[in-house]
Scaffold this active site. Structure first.
Site, PDB file in Angstrom:
ATOM      1  N   TYR A 102       0.828  -1.207   0.000  1.00 28.59           N
ATOM      2  CA  TYR A 102       0.000   0.000   0.000  1.00 28.59           C
ATOM      3  C   TYR A 102       0.869   1.267   0.000  1.00 28.59           C
ATOM      4  CZ  TYR A 102      -4.366  -2.412   1.531  1.00 28.59           C
ATOM      5  OH  TYR A 102      -5.494  -3.181   1.624  1.00 28.59           O
ATOM      6  N   CYS A 132      -2.441  -1.879  10.110  1.00 27.67           N
ATOM      7  CA  CYS A 132      -1.555  -1.423   9.035  1.00 27.67           C
ATOM      8  C   CYS A 132      -1.395   0.078   9.246  1.00 27.67           C
ATOM      9  CB  CYS A 132      -2.219  -1.703   7.685  1.00 27.67           C
ATOM     10  SG  CYS A 132      -1.369  -0.948   6.289  1.00 27.67           S
ATOM     11  N   CYS A 185       5.601   0.359  10.719  1.00 26.15           N
ATOM     12  CA  CYS A 185       4.861  -0.455   9.745  1.00 26.15           C
ATOM     13  C   CYS A 185       4.765  -1.826  10.390  1.00 26.15           C
ATOM     14  CB  CYS A 185       5.644  -0.516   8.435  1.00 26.15           C
ATOM     15  SG  CYS A 185       5.122  -1.854   7.331  1.00 26.15           S
ATOM     16  N   HIS A 193       4.744  -4.700   9.306  1.00 29.29           N
ATOM     17  CA  HIS A 193       5.622  -5.763   8.790  1.00 29.29           C
ATOM     18  C   HIS A 193       6.988  -5.757   9.498  1.00 29.29           C
ATOM     19  CE1 HIS A 193       2.759  -6.036   5.482  1.00 29.29           C
ATOM     20  NE2 HIS A 193       3.420  -7.058   4.992  1.00 29.29           N
TER      21      HIS A 193
END
Ligand code: DGL
Length: 247
Positions: free
Chosen positions: A38, A69, A175, A177
């Site tokens: 994104y 997110c 983030c 991740h």
């Protein structure tokens, strides 16, 4: 039922924090790996994709949705709250406040996607909580490299980061991740403090949720229907003593 969404599997890091505080919940995790990443897309495009997921989760019966997110949260959370006033929307944000409030000293790097760092929501947080030694680092491609498990690219990124900011003391994982490569980061930055917004979100959610089920259920939905992603997702979840439902 609690819906959790991310552009990929990164939000599992948030889900794992939530599971430490909230037992016996029914979670539906939506990974939008078809549209990942994104972080370099225009705001309206991100909003439209996230809104579709929110609609889907509401249809499945979720009255509470966690935006796991940072990019989606920075761009969509206020608009979504206005559009869905009866749905409880809990949104993650980079944990810069903790660095300031607890007076951590030294150079702080905020690692996040370009879209997060450019967003008005993040700029407000930054103005409030930056210190003299806060540096914003747009990590182009990193979330995608983690999503794709591209170790070579991850190494290259960390090597360059270390070269550019050898004196780093604090790293804000902006983030969802990035906590997945926390151990890799430690290979380069030996004594760094980490700040993960997933902890704050799980506390916020805990205050809101009272009901419990008989057992924990975790459903995983991936927009690209990738079996490999599904397997990685469930591997990240420590599922001893828990019943895990694969959908
Ligand atoms: N996990 C998302 C975040 O927290 C990744 C962004 C992306 O897909 O680029 O920002």
């Amino acid at each position: 039922m609690i819906g959790i969404l991310d552009s990929g599997i990164g939000g599992v890091t948030v889900l794992n924090h939530i599971r430490k505080l909230l037992k016996h919940q029914h979670f539906i995790y939506y990974s939008d790996s078809k549209n990942n990443p994104y972080g370099e897309k225009p705001e309206q495009e991100i909003y439209d994709m996230v809104k579709n997921i929110v609609e889907y989760l509401i249809q499945k019966g979720c009255q509470t949705i966690v935006i796991a997110c940072n990019t989606a949260s920075a761009i969509c959370s206020s608009r979504l709250r206005k559009e869905y006033p009866t749905i409880r929307i809990i949104a993650i944000e980079p944990a810069l406040k903790v660095v300031k409030d607890r007076q951590y000293k030294g150079l702080t790097l905020v690692l996040a996607t370009s879209a997060t760092l450019k967003s008005q929501k993040f700029l407000n947080t930054y103005q409030k909580y930056k210190t003299e030694q806060t540096v914003l680092v747009p990590c182009k491609g990193l979330a995608n490299d983690i999503e794709e498990n591209n170790q070579e690219k991850i190494n290259e990124f960390l090597q360059n980061l270390k070269k550019e900011y050898p004196e780093t003391k604090n790293i804000v994982l902006g983030c969802t991740h990035y906590p997945l490569i926390q151990n890799r980061i430690l290979e380069y930055f030996k004594e760094v403090n980490f700040f993960d917004g997933g902890i704050g979100v799980s506390r916020l959610l805990q205050k809101e949720i009272q009901d419990k089920n008989q057992k924990e259920v975790i459903e995983f939905i991936d927009s690209s229907e990738s079996i490999e992603k599904q397997n990685r997702f469930y591997n990240y979840i420590n599922n001893e003593n828990k019943e895990i439902k694969k959908s």
